[in-house]
Write a protein that holds these residues in place. Structure first.
Motif, PDB file in Angstrom:
ATOM      1  N   TRP A 148       1.233  -6.008  -5.049  1.00  0.00           N
ATOM      2  CA  TRP A 148       2.030  -6.542  -3.937  1.00  0.00           C
ATOM      3  C   TRP A 148       1.807  -8.042  -3.784  1.00  0.00           C
ATOM      4  O   TRP A 148       2.745  -8.804  -3.526  1.00  0.00           O
ATOM      5  CB  TRP A 148       1.680  -5.817  -2.636  1.00  0.00           C
ATOM      6  N   VAL A 149       0.557  -8.456  -3.964  1.00  0.00           N
ATOM      7  CA  VAL A 149       0.247  -9.890  -3.880  1.00  0.00           C
ATOM      8  C   VAL A 149       0.978 -10.650  -4.991  1.00  0.00           C
ATOM      9  O   VAL A 149       1.562 -11.719  -4.758  1.00  0.00           O
ATOM     10  CB  VAL A 149      -1.281 -10.123  -3.984  1.00  0.00           C
ATOM     11  N   ALA A 150       0.960 -10.056  -6.209  1.00  0.00           N
ATOM     12  CA  ALA A 150       1.653 -10.694  -7.333  1.00  0.00           C
ATOM     13  C   ALA A 150       3.157 -10.795  -7.065  1.00  0.00           C
ATOM     14  O   ALA A 150       3.791 -11.823  -7.351  1.00  0.00           O
ATOM     15  CB  ALA A 150       1.403  -9.903  -8.610  1.00  0.00           C
ATOM     16  N   PHE A 151       3.714  -9.730  -6.494  1.00  0.00           N
ATOM     17  CA  PHE A 151       5.141  -9.735  -6.171  1.00  0.00           C
ATOM     18  C   PHE A 151       5.475 -10.830  -5.162  1.00  0.00           C
ATOM     19  O   PHE A 151       6.449 -11.580  -5.338  1.00  0.00           O
ATOM     20  CB  PHE A 151       5.551  -8.369  -5.618  1.00  0.00           C
ATOM     21  N   VAL A 152       4.673 -10.947  -4.130  1.00  0.00           N
ATOM     22  CA  VAL A 152       4.908 -11.973  -3.102  1.00  0.00           C
ATOM     23  C   VAL A 152       4.802 -13.371  -3.711  1.00  0.00           C
ATOM     24  O   VAL A 152       5.610 -14.267  -3.413  1.00  0.00           O
ATOM     25  CB  VAL A 152       3.924 -11.807  -1.932  1.00  0.00           C
ATOM     26  N   LEU A 153       3.805 -13.578  -4.588  1.00  0.00           N
ATOM     27  CA  LEU A 153       3.632 -14.891  -5.220  1.00  0.00           C
ATOM     28  C   LEU A 153       4.825 -15.231  -6.123  1.00  0.00           C
ATOM     29  O   LEU A 153       5.343 -16.354  -6.104  1.00  0.00           O
ATOM     30  CB  LEU A 153       2.339 -14.922  -6.037  1.00  0.00           C
ATOM     31  N   ILE A 154       5.268 -14.254  -6.924  1.00  0.00           N
ATOM     32  CA  ILE A 154       6.416 -14.491  -7.817  1.00  0.00           C
ATOM     33  C   ILE A 154       7.675 -14.735  -7.001  1.00  0.00           C
ATOM     34  O   ILE A 154       8.471 -15.637  -7.306  1.00  0.00           O
ATOM     35  CB  ILE A 154       6.604 -13.284  -8.764  1.00  0.00           C
ATOM     36  N   LEU A 155       7.840 -13.961  -5.939  1.00  0.00           N
ATOM     37  CA  LEU A 155       9.007 -14.138  -5.073  1.00  0.00           C
ATOM     38  C   LEU A 155       8.977 -15.512  -4.411  1.00  0.00           C
ATOM     39  O   LEU A 155       9.995 -16.217  -4.362  1.00  0.00           O
ATOM     40  CB  LEU A 155       9.030 -13.036  -4.008  1.00  0.00           C
TER      41      LEU A 155
END
Length: 611
Positions: free
Chosen positions: A169-176
């Motif tokens: 989820w953290v990776a998704f937020v960072l990529i987003l």
């Protein structure tokens, strides 16, 4: 989600990025003389705009790829991702390939409204075959690059993103977040727009720095112009007021007819008495005996924008053409509607298919009594196979029809043959003068057609009591490096002729523009009326900027000891200026404020403006 796998998942987007750079190389190389100073720094700025474009267009794909979902949803995610990726890639490649082929004719990146128009008008289908033959190599590259990127996308293994793991989820937020940041072009207050290309690079190189997918996405949802407010109303009107009154002249008799000939692509580079390389000896002979403006400019780069400029003194100060915009339903004046009050009958002649560039609709709104297009022309065999009726036939037809009009009349003839694919009727091929570009021979042909028209017109009863106006719609496309300066890009011939030879000589040092034509005609006809105009009559002693708008920049043309010079301004320019430049910028801002307000508020006639 391993780091190496994550990086590999970006590989298809990296290939898209590389392909966009190749499309830029194609555009620059195909128009190399338009971009003689396109350096590596400009290329790097262009790759930044490409990255912004990828972040904007592929945003749904990025969410689909990295949003954590249960494992049971993975198969469904894959089936959704595939059409999203392929559709997005196809559109981006089509948009950029489009301008590689079309840029040489418009000299600017395509906006959304113009793209839709080109997809739906009949001329596009007529010319499709010529473009396919000329740019076959571009189609080959499009197919191969699309196949290669599709293949690389399908070879990338799907990531397993565990929706139960916080790190995913953290990776998704960072990529987003990174995608949003890149998509808006950085941390600045407003997202990067089209005008930033000028500030990052230069006015001349901005079209190559941008890419067409970017300009389309930035213009697709434009609801109109953004209203500007630089001055309070009293100060604004003291600087410039579009509601003006005529200054009647006594050179011509009352009830003088007007015949306005608008010439397709007749830039000064290839025609006019002051042209260093003219292919129009007949027109030059007439202009030499006319009230001729050596230093005249077009207010636009397209035919669709030229007609409102010369007929209604409405310039093209927005990305969207006035004819295609919602503002075309505003109440506005045109020469026909103004002249009608003094008993003038009016007609517009254009040999293209009715509906071409929506001229029939605009001319009706501007007050023309009659429209003569390809549908009204009596002999369909005179169709050139591409655009419309060949000019020598249409000009002859117009001369005959004008002899049937009640006087006084205002007629306008818009030629079309000096346009890609530059076809010349068989009987003229041995007579035309050829030059360094295909445009030259067609300009020579139209000049011969004008001579035939003139010989016929001189025999008509109305000739000696008719004011003739000659003007180009815009400068034609060129691949010549010595003709790509900003001045050559807009410089056109404009002249007023009357058989009495009583028109005054033009004072040295006066720059003239298309939107000055309407008020000048009204003064020459000796009429007393109020009118709404962004131009100024030649007989108006208050000089205002001769202004165009390009890539969001306001540009004014002036004369100095070296010839035409220009002053460029946009809201992000804060450098020190001379007092003369400051005055020009103040006037340009006042004109632009009126323009944006009046379009939005529908205040484009003298009566509406006074409310």
């Amino acid at each position: 989600m391993k780091n190496r796998s994550t990086l590999k998942s970006f590989a298809p987007l990296a290939w898209v990025w590389i392909c966009l750079s190749i499309y830029r190389i194609f555009l620059v190389v195909s128009n190399i003389k338009k971009f003689p100073q396109f350096h590596s720094s400009d290329y790097l700025i262009g790759t930044w705009f490409d990255l912004i474009t990828i972040a904007l267009f592929y945003f749904p794909f990025i969410i689909l790829t990295y949003f954590p979902v249960p494992s049971s949803w993975e198969k469904g995610r894959t089936w959704i991702k595939i059409p999203v990726f392929f559709t997005t890639t196809f559109l981006i490649f089509v948009f950029n390939a489009w301008d590689v082929a079309y840029f040489s004719y418009t000299a600017k990146r395509t906006s959304f409204d113009y793209f839709v128009y080109m997809l739906t008008n009949t001329e596009t289908s007529n010319l499709a075959g010529d473009f396919i033959l000329e740019f076959w190599w571009l189609i080959v590259f499009f197919v191969l690059s699309f196949w290669f990127i599709g293949r690389s996308f399908l070879k990338v293994k799907d990531l397993y993103i565990d929706w139960k793991r916080k790190v995913h989820w953290v990776a998704f937020v960072l990529i987003l977040g990174l995608s949003v940041l890149i998509g808006r072009g950085g941390f600045q207050l407003k997202p990067v727009g089209i005008i930033e290309a000028t500030n990052y690079s230069s006015l001349e190189n901005a079209p190559a720095v941008l890419n067409t997918a970017f300009t389309l996405v930035k213009t697709w949802n434009m609801k109109g112009v953004e209203e500007k407010h630089y001055f309070e109303e009293a100060q604004l009107n003291a600087i410039f007021n579009p509601v003006q009154s005529t200054n009647p002249q006594q050179f011509l008799p009352k009830g003088t007819n007007v015949c306005f000939i608008l010439l397709e692509s007749f830039g000064t580079m290839y025609c006019g008495p002051n042209s260093p390389e003219s292919y129009t000896p007949f027109l030059d002979s007439i202009l030499s005996k006319s009230m001729f403006f050596e230093d005249a400019i077009a207010n636009s780069r397209t035919s669709m924008d030229a007609v409102p400029s010369v007929v209604s003194s409405i310039p093209a100060y927005t990305n969207e053409s006035f004819i295609l915009s919602s503002y075309s339903s505003n109440q506005f004046q045109g020469l026909p509607s103004i002249l009608k009050k003094d008993g003038y009958f009016s007609a517009f002649f254009h040999g293209a298919s009715n509906g071409s560039m929506r001229f029939d609709g605009f001319t009706s709104a501007a007050g023309f009594d009659r429209y003569y297009g390809r549908n009204e022309y009596p002999n369909p065999e005179h169709f050139d196979g591409n655009w419309g009726i060949e000019d020598h036939h249409m000009l002859s037809f117009a001369a005959e029809e004008m002899s049937r009009f009640k006087t006084p009349f205002f007629s306008m003839i818009f030629t079309l043959s000096s346009h890609h694919p530059y076809t010349i009727p068989m009987e003229f091929k041995s007579k035309v003068k050829h030059g360094p570009e295909p445009l030259c021979a067609t300009i020579s042909y139209v000049d011969l057609a004008l001579k035939q028209f003139w010989e016929k017109a001189q025999k008509q009863a109305w000739f000696k009591n008719t004011l003739f106006v000659f003007c180009a719609d815009h400068v034609g496309p060129t691949q010549r490096e010595d003709r790509h300066s900003l001045n050559w890009t807009y410089r056109i011939p404009i002249g007023f002729y009357h058989a009495s030879m009583k028109l005054p000589a033009v004072k040295k040092g006066r720059v003239f523009q298309q939107i000055d034509i309407m008020p000048t005609i009204l003064d020459l006809l000796g009429l007393r009326t109020d009118y709404y105009s962004f131009g100024s009559s030649y007989f108006n002693h208050k000089l205002m900027p001769k202004m165009v708008c390009e890539q969001g920049n306001l540009i004014s043309f002036d004369l100095d000891k070296n010839g035409l010079s220009n002053t460029v301004w946009n809201e992000q320019m804060n450098g020190k200026r001379s007092s003369h430049e400051q005055l020009i910028i103040t006037q340009m801002k006042a004109m632009y404020q009126h323009y944006t307000h009046d379009l939005i508020a529908n205040r484009m006639t003298p009566n509406q403006k006074k409310r």
